[in-house]
Design a protein around this motif. Structure first.
Motif, mmCIF file in Angstrom:
data_model
loop_
_atom_site.group_PDB
_atom_site.id
_atom_site.type_symbol
_atom_site.label_atom_id
_atom_site.label_comp_id
_atom_site.label_asym_id
_atom_site.label_seq_id
_atom_site.Cartn_x
_atom_site.Cartn_y
_atom_site.Cartn_z
ATOM 1 N N PRO A 26 0.496 -2.830 -11.484
ATOM 2 C CA PRO A 26 1.571 -2.586 -12.635
ATOM 3 C C PRO A 26 2.498 -3.687 -12.698
ATOM 4 C CG PRO A 26 1.172 -0.517 -11.276
ATOM 5 C CD PRO A 26 0.678 -1.572 -10.417
ATOM 6 N N HIS A 27 3.067 -3.829 -13.886
ATOM 7 C CA HIS A 27 4.379 -4.665 -14.056
ATOM 8 C C HIS A 27 5.523 -4.517 -13.151
ATOM 9 C CE1 HIS A 27 1.837 -6.996 -16.854
ATOM 10 N NE2 HIS A 27 1.390 -6.091 -17.421
ATOM 11 N N ASP A 28 5.763 -3.448 -12.916
ATOM 12 C CA ASP A 28 7.069 -2.875 -12.414
ATOM 13 C C ASP A 28 6.912 -2.593 -11.107
ATOM 14 O OD1 ASP A 28 5.279 -0.812 -12.015
ATOM 15 O OD2 ASP A 28 6.557 0.860 -12.917
ATOM 16 N N ASN A 29 6.076 -3.618 -10.432
ATOM 17 C CA ASN A 29 5.713 -3.602 -8.976
ATOM 18 C C ASN A 29 6.572 -4.422 -8.300
ATOM 19 O OD1 ASN A 29 4.350 -3.203 -6.519
ATOM 20 N ND2 ASN A 29 3.040 -4.761 -6.867
ATOM 21 N N VAL A 30 8.203 -4.181 -8.706
ATOM 22 C CA VAL A 30 9.115 -4.956 -7.781
ATOM 23 C C VAL A 30 8.994 -4.772 -6.312
ATOM 24 C CG1 VAL A 30 11.677 -5.311 -7.765
ATOM 25 C CG2 VAL A 30 10.516 -4.637 -10.102
ATOM 26 N N GLY A 31 9.038 -5.852 -5.785
ATOM 27 C CA GLY A 31 9.037 -5.689 -4.102
ATOM 28 C C GLY A 31 7.885 -5.298 -3.352
ATOM 29 N N GLY A 32 6.612 -5.279 -4.153
ATOM 30 C CA GLY A 32 5.283 -4.974 -3.783
ATOM 31 C C GLY A 32 5.245 -3.525 -3.169
ATOM 32 N N LYS A 33 5.895 -2.534 -4.088
ATOM 33 C CA LYS A 33 5.757 -1.072 -3.856
ATOM 34 C C LYS A 33 4.608 -0.400 -4.244
ATOM 35 C CE LYS A 33 10.078 -1.100 -1.830
ATOM 36 N NZ LYS A 33 10.143 -1.246 -0.510
ATOM 37 N N PHE A 34 3.632 -1.210 -4.866
ATOM 38 C CA PHE A 34 2.534 -0.379 -5.342
ATOM 39 C C PHE A 34 1.580 -0.007 -4.291
ATOM 40 C CE2 PHE A 34 -2.039 -0.843 -6.967
ATOM 41 C CZ PHE A 34 -1.927 0.209 -7.888
ATOM 42 N N ARG A 35 0.988 1.057 -4.523
ATOM 43 C CA ARG A 35 0.043 1.685 -3.325
ATOM 44 C C ARG A 35 -1.255 2.169 -3.810
ATOM 45 N NH1 ARG A 35 2.896 -1.040 -0.857
ATOM 46 N NH2 ARG A 35 4.335 -0.612 0.744
ATOM 47 N N MET A 36 -2.336 1.876 -3.319
ATOM 48 C CA MET A 36 -3.629 2.356 -4.041
ATOM 49 C C MET A 36 -4.320 3.452 -2.901
ATOM 50 S SD MET A 36 -5.474 -1.041 -4.823
ATOM 51 C CE MET A 36 -7.046 -0.256 -5.493
ATOM 52 N N ALA A 37 -4.944 4.586 -3.297
ATOM 53 C CA ALA A 37 -5.431 5.467 -2.487
ATOM 54 C C ALA A 37 -6.543 4.748 -1.619
ATOM 55 C CB ALA A 37 -5.976 6.513 -3.270
ATOM 56 N N GLN A 38 -7.135 5.222 -0.337
ATOM 57 C CA GLN A 38 -8.022 4.537 0.230
ATOM 58 C C GLN A 38 -9.379 4.739 -0.337
ATOM 59 O OE1 GLN A 38 -7.601 2.684 2.827
ATOM 60 N NE2 GLN A 38 -9.723 2.347 3.127
ATOM 61 N N LEU A 39 -9.556 5.829 -1.193
ATOM 62 C CA LEU A 39 -10.770 6.113 -1.822
ATOM 63 C C LEU A 39 -11.144 4.827 -2.818
ATOM 64 C CD1 LEU A 39 -13.291 7.648 -2.562
ATOM 65 C CD2 LEU A 39 -11.941 9.039 -4.175
ATOM 66 N N ASP A 40 -9.756 4.504 -3.581
ATOM 67 C CA ASP A 40 -9.908 3.404 -4.672
ATOM 68 C C ASP A 40 -10.362 2.000 -4.055
ATOM 69 O OD1 ASP A 40 -9.366 5.113 -6.796
ATOM 70 O OD2 ASP A 40 -7.294 4.870 -6.629
ATOM 71 N N VAL A 41 -9.744 1.783 -2.822
ATOM 72 C CA VAL A 41 -10.004 0.638 -2.064
ATOM 73 C C VAL A 41 -11.401 0.323 -1.627
ATOM 74 C CG1 VAL A 41 -9.537 -0.693 0.166
ATOM 75 C CG2 VAL A 41 -7.548 0.330 -1.225
ATOM 76 N N GLU A 42 -11.826 1.579 -1.224
ATOM 77 C CA GLU A 42 -13.360 1.676 -0.729
ATOM 78 C C GLU A 42 -14.330 1.391 -1.793
ATOM 79 O OE1 GLU A 42 -13.467 5.310 1.235
ATOM 80 O OE2 GLU A 42 -12.451 4.497 2.910
ATOM 81 N N ARG A 43 -14.047 1.921 -3.108
ATOM 82 C CA ARG A 43 -15.010 1.987 -4.286
ATOM 83 C C ARG A 43 -15.022 0.077 -4.668
ATOM 84 N NH1 ARG A 43 -12.450 6.170 -7.880
ATOM 85 N NH2 ARG A 43 -12.234 4.124 -9.151
ATOM 86 N N GLY A 44 -13.826 -0.201 -4.601
ATOM 87 C CA GLY A 44 -13.679 -1.925 -4.846
ATOM 88 C C GLY A 44 -14.380 -2.726 -3.876
#
Length: 84
Positions: free
Chosen positions: A47-65
């Motif tokens: 997301p564009h509002d990812n100031v300071g690298g705070k964006f997090r993904m669920a492990q399930l989404d990581v595994e799908r990728g």
């Protein structure tokens, strides 16, 4: 997905091109459709509002990728999805 060793050595084995795609020549099929569809998938951007690298993904989404990274482009999955 059967090993050739499981067949009787005298048994005839017929090899044909993938039926899902148009045949170009012999066993060569035109899989252009797959590459066109792959180009339509947008790249992931946080997301564009990812100031300071705070964006997090669920492990399930990581595994799908990560599953897509394992693809060797054999197109078997596409073949099975078009012909149940």
């Amino acid at each position: 997905m059967t090993r050739l060793a499981s067949y009787d050595p005298t048994e005839t084995i017929t090899v044909t091109p993938m039926r899902t795609f148009p045949v170009i020549r012999d066993l060569v099929t035109d899989v252009t459709f797959n590459y066109e569809k792959a180009r339509e998938v947008p790249a992931f951007t946080p997301p564009h509002d990812n100031v300071g690298g705070k964006f997090r993904m669920a492990q399930l989404d990581v595994e799908r990728g990560q599953e897509f990274r394992k693809c060797i482009e054999c197109f078997l999955a596409r073949t099975l999805s078009r012909h149940p």
